[in-house]
Design a protein around this motif. Structure first.
Motif, PDB file in Angstrom:
ATOM      1  N   CYS A  76       0.180   4.239  14.732  1.00 41.67           N
ATOM      2  CA  CYS A  76       1.757   3.778  14.428  1.00 41.67           C
ATOM      3  C   CYS A  76       1.671   2.783  13.976  1.00 41.67           C
ATOM      4  N   ARG A  77       0.577   1.669  13.589  1.00 33.95           N
ATOM      5  CA  ARG A  77       0.937   0.658  12.858  1.00 33.95           C
ATOM      6  C   ARG A  77       0.796   0.843  11.156  1.00 33.95           C
ATOM      7  N   ARG A  78      -0.449   1.721  11.155  1.00 27.75           N
ATOM      8  CA  ARG A  78      -0.913   2.447   9.888  1.00 27.75           C
ATOM      9  C   ARG A  78       0.733   3.333   9.373  1.00 27.75           C
ATOM     10  N   LEU A  79       1.226   3.922   9.953  1.00 27.05           N
ATOM     11  CA  LEU A  79       2.622   4.661   9.871  1.00 27.05           C
ATOM     12  C   LEU A  79       3.399   3.416   9.465  1.00 27.05           C
ATOM     13  N   ARG A  80       3.454   2.920   9.873  1.00 24.58           N
ATOM     14  CA  ARG A  80       5.111   1.994  10.206  1.00 24.58           C
ATOM     15  C   ARG A  80       4.633   0.888   8.627  1.00 24.58           C
ATOM     16  N   ALA A  81       3.059   0.954   8.092  1.00 26.08           N
ATOM     17  CA  ALA A  81       2.706   0.057   7.113  1.00 26.08           C
ATOM     18  C   ALA A  81       3.713   0.675   6.078  1.00 26.08           C
ATOM     19  N   ASP A  82       3.655   1.285   5.850  1.00 26.36           N
ATOM     20  CA  ASP A  82       3.021   2.941   4.977  1.00 26.36           C
ATOM     21  C   ASP A  82       5.025   2.938   4.608  1.00 26.36           C
ATOM     22  N   LEU A  83       5.188   2.877   3.244  1.00 22.01           N
ATOM     23  CA  LEU A  83       6.326   2.667   3.014  1.00 22.01           C
ATOM     24  C   LEU A  83       7.376   5.131   2.983  1.00 22.01           C
ATOM     25  N   GLU A  84       5.956   4.963   3.459  1.00 24.57           N
ATOM     26  CA  GLU A  84       6.657   6.756   2.501  1.00 24.57           C
ATOM     27  C   GLU A  84       6.566   7.332   4.128  1.00 24.57           C
ATOM     28  N   THR A  85       6.366   6.807   5.608  1.00 25.68           N
ATOM     29  CA  THR A  85       6.331   7.142   6.412  1.00 25.68           C
ATOM     30  C   THR A  85       7.084   6.054   7.784  1.00 25.68           C
TER      31      THR A  85
END
Length: 207
Positions: A76-85
């Motif tokens: 979840c943290r990694r997805l939130r850190a990526d502008l695309e996701t």
């Protein structure tokens, strides 16, 4: 007033990524969601989930928290850190029920939280809400992009108009200067004053 079953039936199908390292859990969620015509993608680990998001671009993720490689919170943290996701709807699914666990999920960026064992109406209503919010976000993002394009077009048109008008306006100013000189020669002060006002206005437009 419509009941929950009628409300659920109106849900527009979405592409949903189900992430869980236990096959029975994945199958249960897939069966429930596919009965509502959702397209279900499955992943067995956090690493596989991240790869599936990049490749398949789901509309929603149902994400197990406890997984052996990369747990759901880290995914979840990694997805939130990526502008695309960053805006991708995520519902955490877990058997952990303590308040601290919910807060950890919210802090990681989850939109919602489901506890095991899965309650079918609860699942479908939360999925419906998450998909709806995702659709609204995409619609707003599209409208914002359209607005930016319109603003760029407006600025381009203004620049073109200003550029195209400057040459004839400078010609008008030169012509007005000739008229002003002749009016000074013949002493028509009243007319000269009017022409000077016109010249000032044209000069303002030409700047």
């Amino acid at each position: 007033m419509n009941g929950p079953a009628e409300w659920i039936a109106r849900v527009a199908p979405g592409r949903i990524l189900v992430v869980d390292d236990h096959e029975p859990n994945r199958q249960l969620l897939a069966d429930i969601l596919e009965m509502q015509d959702h397209v279900v993608i499955t992943a067995t680990s956090g690493a596989e989930a991240l790869a599936s998001v990049a490749e398949r671009q789901p509309d929603l993720i149902l994400l197990d928290v406890n997984m052996p490689d990369i747990d759901g919170l880290e995914v979840c943290r990694r997805l939130r850190a990526d502008l695309e996701t960053a805006s991708l709807p995520i519902i955490l699914v877990t058997s952990l029920t303590h308040r601290e666990h919910r807060l950890d999920g919210i802090a990681a960026g989850a939109n919602d939280y489901l506890t095991k064992p899965i309650d079918r109406p609860d699942l479908l209503l939360r999925v419906r809400n998450a998909l709806h919010m995702g659709q609204l976000h995409r619609r707003l993002a599209t409208q914002y992009e359209d607005l930016q394009r319109l603003e760029t077009l407006r600025d381009t048109l203004v620049h073109m108009l200003v550029h195209d008008l400057r040459s004839p306006l400078h010609g008008v100013m030169l012509y007005l200067e000739v008229i002003r000189q002749r009016l000074r020669e013949v002493g028509l002060a009243d007319v000269l004053e009017d022409v000077e006002e016109v010249s000032t206005s044209v000069g303002t437009l030409a700047d």
